[in-house]
Scaffold this motif. Structure first.
Motif, mmCIF file in Angstrom:
data_model
loop_
_atom_site.group_PDB
_atom_site.id
_atom_site.type_symbol
_atom_site.label_atom_id
_atom_site.label_comp_id
_atom_site.label_asym_id
_atom_site.label_seq_id
_atom_site.Cartn_x
_atom_site.Cartn_y
_atom_site.Cartn_z
ATOM 1 N N GLU A 85 0.836 -1.204 0.000
ATOM 2 C CA GLU A 85 0.000 0.000 0.000
ATOM 3 C C GLU A 85 0.871 1.254 0.000
ATOM 4 O O GLU A 85 1.933 1.288 0.598
ATOM 5 N N ARG A 86 0.381 2.291 -0.681
ATOM 6 C CA ARG A 86 1.074 3.571 -0.739
ATOM 7 C C ARG A 86 0.092 4.693 -0.457
ATOM 8 O O ARG A 86 -1.105 4.505 -0.545
ATOM 9 N N ALA A 87 0.614 5.853 -0.146
ATOM 10 C CA ALA A 87 -0.218 7.048 0.036
ATOM 11 C C ALA A 87 -0.175 7.853 -1.260
ATOM 12 O O ALA A 87 0.876 7.994 -1.873
ATOM 13 N N GLY A 88 -1.331 8.359 -1.684
ATOM 14 C CA GLY A 88 -1.391 9.232 -2.850
ATOM 15 C C GLY A 88 -1.177 10.681 -2.434
ATOM 16 O O GLY A 88 -0.897 10.985 -1.270
ATOM 17 N N PHE A 89 -1.327 11.598 -3.376
ATOM 18 C CA PHE A 89 -1.053 13.010 -3.121
ATOM 19 C C PHE A 89 -1.946 13.639 -2.059
ATOM 20 O O PHE A 89 -1.551 14.570 -1.388
ATOM 21 N N ASN A 90 -3.170 13.161 -1.910
ATOM 22 C CA ASN A 90 -4.066 13.702 -0.880
ATOM 23 C C ASN A 90 -4.225 12.700 0.260
ATOM 24 O O ASN A 90 -5.270 12.626 0.888
#
Length: 151
Positions: A85-90
């Motif tokens: 899992e990754r975090a997006g821009f928001n």
């Protein structure tokens, strides 16, 4: 002009081995803790200090194995990749994924031919997130034929 600071700490391990005279295996794993550690006025890094940096997975792993059949002058290969899992821009969640690839390579007297299939099972996944508008999709199943000749 500086836009902020990102710090990455982690490690990577790669293992390559000949399981037999005709069978090879390569495997890898990487751990990466990437965080925003500084900011600058008017900066373009949208996450807050302390947040994970966008689209940087914490865990990534893969493998590739190839078995050669000398009598047929043919090699069969199969591999896969996992991205956590990754975090997006928001700070939206970009889901983890696993995708697989395969190939068959055969040699004739005058030419070598390879059939390669990327994303073998046609997995739908987000390669990266870019905000509330959505994510960049990963490549769909793609088939390649490569013909080569040595001179």
């Amino acid at each position: 002009r500086p836009i902020g600071e990102v710090t990455s700490e982690g490690f990577e391990i790669d293992v390559s081995t000949d399981l037999t005279a005709n069978w090879v295996l390569t495997a890898n794993y990487g751990y990466n803790d990437t965080r925003i550690t500084g900011t600058a006025p008017g900066q373009s890094i949208t996450n807050a200090v302390g947040d994970r940096f966008v689209n940087a997975p914490r865990h990534q792993a893969g493998f590739w194995t190839r078995y050669q059949v000398p009598k047929l002058r043919t090699a069969f290969a199969f591999g896969g990749e996992y991205v956590s899992e990754r975090a997006g821009f928001n700070n939206e969640r970009v889901k983890p994924y696993t995708e697989f690839d395969a190939s068959i390579t055969t040699a004739f007297d005058f030419v070598k031919v390879r059939l390669r299939v990327d994303n073998l099972f046609d997995k739908t996944y987000a390669a990266s997130g870019f905000g509330l508008q959505g994510s960049f999709p990963g490549e769909p199943r793609t088939v390649f034929v490569e013909v080569s000749r040595a001179f």
